[in-house]
Design a protein around this motif. Structure first.
Motif, mmCIF file in Angstrom:
data_model
loop_
_atom_site.group_PDB
_atom_site.id
_atom_site.type_symbol
_atom_site.label_atom_id
_atom_site.label_comp_id
_atom_site.label_asym_id
_atom_site.label_seq_id
_atom_site.Cartn_x
_atom_site.Cartn_y
_atom_site.Cartn_z
ATOM 1 N N UNK A 192 0.832 -1.200 0.000
ATOM 2 C CA UNK A 192 0.000 0.000 0.000
ATOM 3 C C UNK A 192 0.865 1.248 0.000
ATOM 4 N N UNK A 193 1.959 1.238 0.758
ATOM 5 C CA UNK A 193 2.838 2.407 0.830
ATOM 6 C C UNK A 193 3.427 2.754 -0.533
ATOM 7 N N UNK A 194 3.668 1.747 -1.387
ATOM 8 C CA UNK A 194 4.236 1.990 -2.717
ATOM 9 C C UNK A 194 3.252 2.749 -3.604
ATOM 10 N N UNK A 195 2.026 2.230 -3.709
ATOM 11 C CA UNK A 195 1.059 2.885 -4.592
ATOM 12 C C UNK A 195 0.621 4.228 -4.018
ATOM 13 N N UNK A 209 -6.094 4.683 -6.842
ATOM 14 C CA UNK A 209 -5.431 3.436 -6.461
ATOM 15 C C UNK A 209 -6.421 2.279 -6.513
ATOM 16 N N UNK A 210 -5.952 1.144 -7.042
ATOM 17 C CA UNK A 210 -6.759 -0.074 -7.082
ATOM 18 C C UNK A 210 -6.133 -1.092 -6.130
ATOM 19 N N UNK A 211 -6.840 -1.364 -5.033
ATOM 20 C CA UNK A 211 -6.371 -2.316 -4.033
ATOM 21 C C UNK A 211 -7.217 -3.581 -4.069
ATOM 22 N N UNK A 212 -6.770 -4.585 -3.336
ATOM 23 C CA UNK A 212 -7.362 -5.915 -3.411
ATOM 24 C C UNK A 212 -7.101 -6.602 -2.075
ATOM 25 N N UNK A 219 1.093 -9.163 -0.178
ATOM 26 C CA UNK A 219 2.227 -8.237 -0.167
ATOM 27 C C UNK A 219 2.700 -7.848 1.217
ATOM 28 N N UNK A 220 1.974 -8.280 2.244
ATOM 29 C CA UNK A 220 2.402 -7.990 3.612
ATOM 30 C C UNK A 220 2.093 -6.592 4.086
ATOM 31 N N UNK A 221 1.082 -5.950 3.506
ATOM 32 C CA UNK A 221 0.715 -4.606 3.955
ATOM 33 C C UNK A 221 -0.088 -4.679 5.244
ATOM 34 N N UNK A 222 0.140 -3.732 6.114
ATOM 35 C CA UNK A 222 -0.640 -3.628 7.339
ATOM 36 C C UNK A 222 -1.915 -2.832 7.061
#
Length: 314
Positions: A192-195, A209-212, A219-222
């Motif tokens: 998430x931090x990247x996008x 942003x398109x998240x999933x 990806x290990x996002x918190x």
């Protein structure tokens, strides 16, 4: 309204299910599907979910409509096959409108992000052609994932920002917004931090942003990062679930399941991305081989019922 109902009946007849129109209000397992949608969300079918049945572009849309979806995400390769077989953007637009369906987004894999300059130039030309076709057909978003740059080496986020800004400018010309897509299995745009960085650093009014839910885990996002994105940056969200006991580095696309059938913190995610100013498009995106062996209409109906169940009360 009568015209819309007639088109949905015609869709069922085309699918060979005209006598089973009553199925529109029940799932294969008898689960009730409410006709009222949660106003916080729009329910969309990503055609990945019934891609394995190989229905073709028009039948995919008809299946989504017959299941009760009013929004869809299409795949560009299937759309291109339709066009190559004497279909047209005007015909697609007419059929889609007649079914009462909106095409919310298109899934494509132009390698706009890569380091190779010639490949990148060709990708931008490809994107412009695709965006023009989508605009003609009535779709005003396209996914911009890190296709072609999923492995090492990593590309600096500043370079990615420059490249995304170039795609955004194409979107401005064509009227089709490119949504920066995070892929948890990639080395680029993994978290998430990247996008979030790229979208903000682009300083472009159309950046989004398109998240999933699967990719957040993969990806290990918190989830602590998710509120920082901002509700206005998330117009479309890919919803799905995943089973317990598979580590992020081991889990893969076919492990995705219906929302509510796994352990993803979907209620928490949905509370965060819910936007009081406009509905968020929730698009069901799974690649489950066992679903591909089932009737496509029943898969779509079950998916919609599961989506409505998980959003209940949010």
């Amino acid at each position: 309204m009568a015209h819309l109902s007639q088109n949905r009946r015609q869709a069922l007849q085309t699918l060979g299910l005209g006598a089973s129109a009553a199925l529109l209000n029940t799932t294969a397992s008898g689960m009730s599907v409410s006709k009222k949608s949660n106003p916080a969300f729009k329910y969309s079918l990503n055609m990945s979910t019934i891609r394995g049945q190989k229905l073709g572009f028009i039948k995919e849309i008809q299946t989504a409509a017959a299941a009760g979806f009013t929004s869809v995400e299409i795949w560009l390769d299937t759309f291109q096959v339709f066009l190559q077989n004497a279909g047209s953007t005007n015909e697609a637009r007419r059929i889609i409108a007649g079914l009462g369906v909106t095409v919310e987004n298109a899934i494509g894999f132009a390698p706009w992000i890569v380091d190779d300059e010639q490949t990148r130039k060709e990708a931008l030309l490809q994107l412009e052609r695709q965006m023009n076709l989508l605009a003609e057909m009535g779709c005003h978003r396209i996914a911009a994932p890190p296709a072609g740059a999923t492995g090492l080496p990593t590309i600096s986020l500043d370079k990615i920002t420059e490249r995304y800004r170039a795609v955004l400018e194409i979107g401005k010309r064509t009227g089709v917004k490119p949504i920066l897509e995070m892929w948890g299995g990639s080395h680029n745009l993994k978290k998430i931090s990247d996008v979030l960085y790229v979208a903000a650093a682009s300083e472009h009014k159309d950046a989004s942003i398109l998240l999933d839910s699967f990719h957040i885990y993969k990806g290990g996002s918190s989830l602590n990062s998710l509120p920082l994105v901002g509700k206005n940056a998330i117009e479309v969200f890919h919803i799905n679930d995943y089973p317990a006991g598979i580590a992020p580095e081991k889990i893969s696309e076919p492990d995705r399941v219906y929302p509510g059938d796994g352990v993803a913190p979907l209620k928490q995610i949905l509370q965060i991305i819910k936007n009081p100013e406009r509905p968020t498009v929730l698009s069901l995106e799974v690649f489950n081989e066992s679903y591909y062996k089932q009737d496509a209409l029943q898969v779509a109906k079950m998916g919609l019922a599961k989506m409505k169940a998980i959003t209940q009360g949010i």
